[in-house]
Design a protein around this motif. Structure first.
Motif, PDB file in Angstrom:
ATOM      1  N   TYR A 163     -26.462   5.023 -32.120  1.00  0.00           N
ATOM      2  CA  TYR A 163     -26.100   3.653 -31.778  1.00  0.00           C
ATOM      3  C   TYR A 163     -25.680   3.602 -30.312  1.00  0.00           C
ATOM      4  O   TYR A 163     -24.725   4.230 -29.907  1.00  0.00           O
ATOM      5  N   PRO A 164     -26.428   2.877 -29.500  1.00  0.00           N
ATOM      6  CA  PRO A 164     -26.063   2.748 -28.093  1.00  0.00           C
ATOM      7  C   PRO A 164     -24.911   1.760 -27.922  1.00  0.00           C
ATOM      8  O   PRO A 164     -24.824   0.763 -28.624  1.00  0.00           O
ATOM      9  N   LEU A 165     -24.031   2.068 -26.986  1.00  0.00           N
ATOM     10  CA  LEU A 165     -22.873   1.231 -26.689  1.00  0.00           C
ATOM     11  C   LEU A 165     -22.954   0.701 -25.266  1.00  0.00           C
ATOM     12  O   LEU A 165     -23.510   1.349 -24.391  1.00  0.00           O
ATOM     13  N   ALA A 166     -22.348  -0.453 -25.056  1.00  0.00           N
ATOM     14  CA  ALA A 166     -22.088  -0.950 -23.708  1.00  0.00           C
ATOM     15  C   ALA A 166     -20.599  -0.736 -23.485  1.00  0.00           C
ATOM     16  O   ALA A 166     -19.775  -1.283 -24.213  1.00  0.00           O
ATOM     17  N   VAL A 167     -20.260   0.104 -22.519  1.00  0.00           N
ATOM     18  CA  VAL A 167     -18.865   0.440 -22.255  1.00  0.00           C
ATOM     19  C   VAL A 167     -18.526  -0.010 -20.835  1.00  0.00           C
ATOM     20  O   VAL A 167     -19.096   0.493 -19.869  1.00  0.00           O
ATOM     21  N   GLU A 168     -17.612  -0.953 -20.747  1.00  0.00           N
ATOM     22  CA  GLU A 168     -17.174  -1.426 -19.436  1.00  0.00           C
ATOM     23  C   GLU A 168     -16.333  -0.338 -18.792  1.00  0.00           C
ATOM     24  O   GLU A 168     -15.489   0.279 -19.441  1.00  0.00           O
ATOM     25  N   ARG A 169     -16.560  -0.094 -17.518  1.00  0.00           N
ATOM     26  CA  ARG A 169     -15.804   0.945 -16.817  1.00  0.00           C
ATOM     27  C   ARG A 169     -14.352   0.539 -16.637  1.00  0.00           C
ATOM     28  O   ARG A 169     -14.056  -0.531 -16.138  1.00  0.00           O
ATOM     29  N   LYS A 170     -13.486   1.425 -17.064  1.00  0.00           N
ATOM     30  CA  LYS A 170     -12.055   1.230 -16.850  1.00  0.00           C
ATOM     31  C   LYS A 170     -11.697   1.680 -15.435  1.00  0.00           C
ATOM     32  O   LYS A 170     -10.862   1.098 -14.767  1.00  0.00           O
ATOM     33  N   TYR A 171     -12.366   2.744 -14.999  1.00  0.00           N
ATOM     34  CA  TYR A 171     -12.181   3.277 -13.660  1.00  0.00           C
ATOM     35  C   TYR A 171     -13.503   3.151 -12.924  1.00  0.00           C
ATOM     36  O   TYR A 171     -14.534   3.557 -13.436  1.00  0.00           O
ATOM     37  N   MET A 172     -13.457   2.591 -11.759  1.00  0.00           N
ATOM     38  CA  MET A 172     -14.680   2.472 -10.975  1.00  0.00           C
ATOM     39  C   MET A 172     -14.951   3.802 -10.274  1.00  0.00           C
ATOM     40  O   MET A 172     -14.021   4.490  -9.848  1.00  0.00           O
ATOM     41  N   ILE A 173     -16.205   4.156 -10.168  1.00  0.00           N
ATOM     42  CA  ILE A 173     -16.608   5.365  -9.456  1.00  0.00           C
ATOM     43  C   ILE A 173     -16.869   4.930  -8.023  1.00  0.00           C
ATOM     44  O   ILE A 173     -17.819   4.186  -7.766  1.00  0.00           O
ATOM     45  N   LYS A 174     -16.004   5.360  -7.103  1.00  0.00           N
ATOM     46  CA  LYS A 174     -16.068   4.813  -5.751  1.00  0.00           C
ATOM     47  C   LYS A 174     -17.385   5.142  -5.049  1.00  0.00           C
ATOM     48  O   LYS A 174     -17.772   4.453  -4.127  1.00  0.00           O
ATOM     49  N   GLU A 175     -18.086   6.174  -5.501  1.00  0.00           N
ATOM     50  CA  GLU A 175     -19.364   6.514  -4.882  1.00  0.00           C
ATOM     51  C   GLU A 175     -20.520   5.656  -5.422  1.00  0.00           C
ATOM     52  O   GLU A 175     -21.603   5.684  -4.879  1.00  0.00           O
ATOM     53  N   ASP A 176     -20.297   4.907  -6.494  1.00  0.00           N
ATOM     54  CA  ASP A 176     -21.319   4.006  -7.049  1.00  0.00           C
ATOM     55  C   ASP A 176     -21.185   2.621  -6.427  1.00  0.00           C
ATOM     56  O   ASP A 176     -20.100   2.236  -6.001  1.00  0.00           O
ATOM     57  N   PRO A 177     -22.268   1.848  -6.418  1.00  0.00           N
ATOM     58  CA  PRO A 177     -22.165   0.473  -5.928  1.00  0.00           C
ATOM     59  C   PRO A 177     -21.193  -0.327  -6.807  1.00  0.00           C
ATOM     60  O   PRO A 177     -21.098  -0.088  -8.009  1.00  0.00           O
ATOM     61  N   PRO A 178     -20.471  -1.284  -6.231  1.00  0.00           N
ATOM     62  CA  PRO A 178     -19.513  -2.083  -7.001  1.00  0.00           C
ATOM     63  C   PRO A 178     -20.153  -2.857  -8.150  1.00  0.00           C
ATOM     64  O   PRO A 178     -19.478  -3.204  -9.110  1.00  0.00           O
ATOM     65  N   SER A 179     -21.444  -3.125  -8.066  1.00  0.00           N
ATOM     66  CA  SER A 179     -22.122  -3.888  -9.123  1.00  0.00           C
ATOM     67  C   SER A 179     -22.265  -3.085 -10.422  1.00  0.00           C
ATOM     68  O   SER A 179     -22.511  -3.649 -11.476  1.00  0.00           O
ATOM     69  N   VAL A 180     -22.131  -1.759 -10.357  1.00  0.00           N
ATOM     70  CA  VAL A 180     -22.245  -0.924 -11.553  1.00  0.00           C
ATOM     71  C   VAL A 180     -20.878  -0.887 -12.226  1.00  0.00           C
ATOM     72  O   VAL A 180     -19.967  -0.198 -11.784  1.00  0.00           O
ATOM     73  N   ASP A 181     -20.728  -1.670 -13.295  1.00  0.00           N
ATOM     74  CA  ASP A 181     -19.435  -1.740 -13.976  1.00  0.00           C
ATOM     75  C   ASP A 181     -19.524  -1.484 -15.466  1.00  0.00           C
ATOM     76  O   ASP A 181     -18.547  -1.576 -16.183  1.00  0.00           O
ATOM     77  N   THR A 182     -20.724  -1.137 -15.961  1.00  0.00           N
ATOM     78  CA  THR A 182     -20.925  -0.870 -17.379  1.00  0.00           C
ATOM     79  C   THR A 182     -21.826   0.349 -17.538  1.00  0.00           C
ATOM     80  O   THR A 182     -22.785   0.524 -16.784  1.00  0.00           O
ATOM     81  N   ASP A 183     -21.505   1.185 -18.523  1.00  0.00           N
ATOM     82  CA  ASP A 183     -22.351   2.338 -18.852  1.00  0.00           C
ATOM     83  C   ASP A 183     -22.876   2.181 -20.264  1.00  0.00           C
ATOM     84  O   ASP A 183     -22.313   1.449 -21.081  1.00  0.00           O
ATOM     85  N   PHE A 184     -23.966   2.890 -20.577  1.00  0.00           N
ATOM     86  CA  PHE A 184     -24.652   2.713 -21.858  1.00  0.00           C
ATOM     87  C   PHE A 184     -24.929   4.039 -22.560  1.00  0.00           C
ATOM     88  O   PHE A 184     -26.071   4.445 -22.711  1.00  0.00           O
ATOM     89  N   PRO A 185     -23.862   4.735 -23.002  1.00  0.00           N
ATOM     90  CA  PRO A 185     -24.112   5.984 -23.739  1.00  0.00           C
ATOM     91  C   PRO A 185     -24.687   5.688 -25.119  1.00  0.00           C
ATOM     92  O   PRO A 185     -24.530   4.594 -25.629  1.00  0.00           O
TER      93      PRO A 185
END
Length: 185
Positions: A163-185
């Protein structure tokens, strides 16, 4: 959206390195061994299962630590599940043609890495890993289902549910663009 995404891992380094991209960006990658405790999931194998999560970072402080690591170093990693799209290479077994398709790489974005000690060899690492199996592999991930769960029969194994999830980032990865705020494990 749910905002819990924490991973705590402890175990031996299997492989590690740092690569430098054409633009000069450096990225560290560590493959480590972690262990799942004894389980009974109907596959008649009441034993431990070793997983090999991929740890990645572009954080300069953590890159310095990765540069000092080698195989069988016992490390502690704290981080979060992250994902990114990546072109994956496939080779056709019939004709040998190479094809690239867009895929998703799921990894642990390290926010903390510490070397505990160096184990003598693979056997010693496995023996140590077995003694810490209750704390070797812990994750707390909360998100929203992106599609209905699907049962899959593993070859020579049990039926598992994906089951794939949409997980909103609690901590932003400063090396990623600010628009990336969700991951999909």
């Amino acid at each position: 959206m749910a905002r819990e995404n924490r991973v705590d891992l402890k175990g031996p380094v299997i492989n590690c390195g740092i690569k430098t991209e054409k633009d000069g960006t450096r990225e560290g990658l560590v493959v480590m061994g972690v262990i799942r405790g004894f389980r009974n999931i109907g596959d008649s194998r009441d034993n431990v299962k070793i997983d090999r999560p991929i740890i990645m970072t572009r954080n300069p402080e953590i890159l310095k630590i990765i540069e000092t690591l080698s195989k069988n170093d016992i490390i502690t990693v704290k981080g979060a599940i992250a994902s990114r799209t990546k072109n994956k290479k496939h080779k056709c077994p019939q004709c040998g043609n190479i094809d690239y398709t867009e895929g998703l790489t799921v990894y642990v974005e390290a926010v903390f890495v510490e070397k505990e000690f160096t184990s003598q060899d693979d056997t010693s690492s496995l023996r140590y890993l077995n003694t810490i199996r209750e704390i070797s592999n812990q994750a707390l991930i909360m998100g929203h289902l992106t599609r209905n769960p699907k049962k899959v029969k593993v070859k020579n194994g049990p039926i598992v549910t994906q089951y794939p999830l949409a997980v909103e980032r609690k901590y932003m990865i400063k090396e990623d663009p600010p628009s990336v705020d969700t991951d999909f494990p």
